[in-house]
Motif scaffolding. Sequence first.
Motif, PDB file in Angstrom:
ATOM      1  N   GLU A  87       1.711  -7.242  13.266  1.00  0.00           N
ATOM      2  CA  GLU A  87       0.390  -7.705  12.855  1.00  0.00           C
ATOM      3  C   GLU A  87      -0.506  -6.493  12.638  1.00  0.00           C
ATOM      4  N   ALA A  88      -0.186  -5.726  11.631  1.00  0.00           N
ATOM      5  CA  ALA A  88      -0.939  -4.511  11.286  1.00  0.00           C
ATOM      6  C   ALA A  88      -0.978  -3.524  12.447  1.00  0.00           C
ATOM      7  N   GLU A  89       0.076  -3.523  13.267  1.00  0.00           N
ATOM      8  CA  GLU A  89       0.154  -2.604  14.402  1.00  0.00           C
ATOM      9  C   GLU A  89       0.740  -1.253  13.999  1.00  0.00           C
ATOM     10  N   ILE A  90       1.362  -1.181  12.829  1.00  0.00           N
ATOM     11  CA  ILE A  90       1.984   0.052  12.355  1.00  0.00           C
ATOM     12  C   ILE A  90       1.063   0.679  11.309  1.00  0.00           C
ATOM     13  N   GLY A  91       0.753   1.942  11.479  1.00  0.00           N
ATOM     14  CA  GLY A  91       0.005   2.703  10.483  1.00  0.00           C
ATOM     15  C   GLY A  91       0.907   3.782   9.922  1.00  0.00           C
ATOM     16  N   ILE A  92       0.909   3.943   8.600  1.00  0.00           N
ATOM     17  CA  ILE A  92       1.784   4.923   7.952  1.00  0.00           C
ATOM     18  C   ILE A  92       0.960   5.723   6.953  1.00  0.00           C
ATOM     19  N   SER A  93       1.180   7.030   6.941  1.00  0.00           N
ATOM     20  CA  SER A  93       0.587   7.867   5.901  1.00  0.00           C
ATOM     21  C   SER A  93       1.656   8.818   5.376  1.00  0.00           C
ATOM     22  N   VAL A  94       1.502   9.179   4.109  1.00  0.00           N
ATOM     23  CA  VAL A  94       2.451  10.063   3.424  1.00  0.00           C
ATOM     24  C   VAL A  94       1.645  11.208   2.835  1.00  0.00           C
ATOM     25  N   TRP A  95       2.125  12.436   3.076  1.00  0.00           N
ATOM     26  CA  TRP A  95       1.393  13.631   2.661  1.00  0.00           C
ATOM     27  C   TRP A  95       2.314  14.538   1.860  1.00  0.00           C
ATOM     28  N   GLY A  96       2.038  14.698   0.575  1.00  0.00           N
ATOM     29  CA  GLY A  96       2.752  15.693  -0.213  1.00  0.00           C
ATOM     30  C   GLY A  96       2.253  17.073   0.178  1.00  0.00           C
ATOM     31  N   LYS A  97       3.203  18.004   0.344  1.00  0.00           N
ATOM     32  CA  LYS A  97       2.814  19.363   0.746  1.00  0.00           C
ATOM     33  C   LYS A  97       3.560  20.412  -0.051  1.00  0.00           C
ATOM     34  N   GLN A  98       2.913  21.554  -0.196  1.00  0.00           N
ATOM     35  CA  GLN A  98       3.559  22.719  -0.791  1.00  0.00           C
ATOM     36  C   GLN A  98       4.411  23.399   0.273  1.00  0.00           C
ATOM     37  N   VAL A  99       5.256  24.340  -0.140  1.00  0.00           N
ATOM     38  CA  VAL A  99       6.094  25.078   0.810  1.00  0.00           C
ATOM     39  C   VAL A  99       5.246  25.720   1.903  1.00  0.00           C
ATOM     40  N   SER A 100       4.053  26.156   1.551  1.00  0.00           N
ATOM     41  CA  SER A 100       3.149  26.801   2.508  1.00  0.00           C
ATOM     42  C   SER A 100       2.571  25.821   3.528  1.00  0.00           C
ATOM     43  N   GLY A 101       2.757  24.520   3.287  1.00  0.00           N
ATOM     44  CA  GLY A 101       2.199  23.511   4.173  1.00  0.00           C
ATOM     45  C   GLY A 101       0.869  22.952   3.695  1.00  0.00           C
ATOM     46  N   GLU A 102       0.334  23.517   2.616  1.00  0.00           N
ATOM     47  CA  GLU A 102      -0.940  23.039   2.076  1.00  0.00           C
ATOM     48  C   GLU A 102      -0.757  21.642   1.485  1.00  0.00           C
ATOM     49  N   ILE A 103      -1.694  20.743   1.799  1.00  0.00           N
ATOM     50  CA  ILE A 103      -1.630  19.363   1.321  1.00  0.00           C
ATOM     51  C   ILE A 103      -1.922  19.305  -0.171  1.00  0.00           C
ATOM     52  N   VAL A 104      -1.118  18.514  -0.880  1.00  0.00           N
ATOM     53  CA  VAL A 104      -1.317  18.269  -2.303  1.00  0.00           C
ATOM     54  C   VAL A 104      -2.125  16.974  -2.416  1.00  0.00           C
ATOM     55  N   GLU A 105      -3.397  17.105  -2.696  1.00  0.00           N
ATOM     56  CA  GLU A 105      -4.329  15.976  -2.662  1.00  0.00           C
ATOM     57  C   GLU A 105      -3.877  14.767  -3.494  1.00  0.00           C
ATOM     58  N   PRO A 106      -3.371  14.929  -4.723  1.00  0.00           N
ATOM     59  CA  PRO A 106      -2.955  13.741  -5.479  1.00  0.00           C
ATOM     60  C   PRO A 106      -1.757  13.005  -4.867  1.00  0.00           C
ATOM     61  N   HIS A 107      -1.021  13.653  -3.974  1.00  0.00           N
ATOM     62  CA  HIS A 107       0.158  13.041  -3.363  1.00  0.00           C
ATOM     63  C   HIS A 107      -0.105  12.681  -1.902  1.00  0.00           C
ATOM     64  N   ARG A 108      -1.327  12.302  -1.608  1.00  0.00           N
ATOM     65  CA  ARG A 108      -1.734  11.921  -0.260  1.00  0.00           C
ATOM     66  C   ARG A 108      -1.981  10.419  -0.249  1.00  0.00           C
ATOM     67  N   ILE A 109      -1.239   9.717   0.585  1.00  0.00           N
ATOM     68  CA  ILE A 109      -1.393   8.270   0.704  1.00  0.00           C
ATOM     69  C   ILE A 109      -1.653   7.993   2.177  1.00  0.00           C
ATOM     70  N   VAL A 110      -2.872   7.581   2.487  1.00  0.00           N
ATOM     71  CA  VAL A 110      -3.238   7.424   3.898  1.00  0.00           C
ATOM     72  C   VAL A 110      -2.829   6.059   4.428  1.00  0.00           C
ATOM     73  N   ALA A 111      -2.909   5.919   5.723  1.00  0.00           N
ATOM     74  CA  ALA A 111      -2.346   4.779   6.466  1.00  0.00           C
ATOM     75  C   ALA A 111      -2.673   3.430   5.825  1.00  0.00           C
ATOM     76  N   TRP A 112      -1.595   2.647   5.696  1.00  0.00           N
ATOM     77  CA  TRP A 112      -1.768   1.266   5.277  1.00  0.00           C
ATOM     78  C   TRP A 112      -2.282   0.504   6.471  1.00  0.00           C
ATOM     79  N   GLU A 113      -3.274  -0.322   6.256  1.00  0.00           N
ATOM     80  CA  GLU A 113      -3.843  -1.113   7.340  1.00  0.00           C
ATOM     81  C   GLU A 113      -3.357  -2.555   7.290  1.00  0.00           C
ATOM     82  N   LYS A 114      -2.866  -2.986   6.151  1.00  0.00           N
ATOM     83  CA  LYS A 114      -2.402  -4.368   5.999  1.00  0.00           C
ATOM     84  C   LYS A 114      -1.033  -4.342   5.333  1.00  0.00           C
ATOM     85  N   TYR A 115      -0.368  -5.472   5.328  1.00  0.00           N
ATOM     86  CA  TYR A 115       0.934  -5.586   4.672  1.00  0.00           C
ATOM     87  C   TYR A 115       0.801  -5.379   3.178  1.00  0.00           C
ATOM     88  N   VAL A 116       1.731  -4.664   2.589  1.00  0.00           N
ATOM     89  CA  VAL A 116       1.832  -4.561   1.144  1.00  0.00           C
ATOM     90  C   VAL A 116       2.712  -5.700   0.667  1.00  0.00           C
TER      91      VAL A 116
END
Length: 119
Positions: free
Chosen positions: A87-116
């Motif tokens: 019941e929306a107990e799981i939060g997931i986020s996906v972060w695209g990153k460069q080799v250096s670890g820097e976040i790639v802003e267009p490939h950032r998907i923050v936590a889903w709060e509801k079912y897809v």
Amino acid sequence: MALFSTGPIDNSPILGIRQTQMVTVKAVNRDSLNPYNLVIQGFLLNGSRTMYVNEMVSLAPNQVITMNYFADLDAFEFEFTTLEEVEAEIGISVWGKQVSGEIVEPHRIVAWEKYVGII
């Protein structure tokens, strides 16, 4: 069961270099009593859909996990399936990153709060 998806992510090279080389997945179990199982699948999208990540992780109550996956691909997609009804107990986020670890802003998907989608 619930299914979460990033949808297709275009990572075509720009000046010969792809923006994202690594994907970081963060998952949190907000339930203080129940553990949950999460299946993480990554797909290469290159004219066909080829699975290259297939992993099941167990999330203890109140646990947060961080997983890193190869993503130096022209296009990819990640899907997450819970094996239990949540019941929306799981939060997931996906972060695209460069080799250096820097976040790639267009490939950032923050936590889903509801079912897809519900299976």
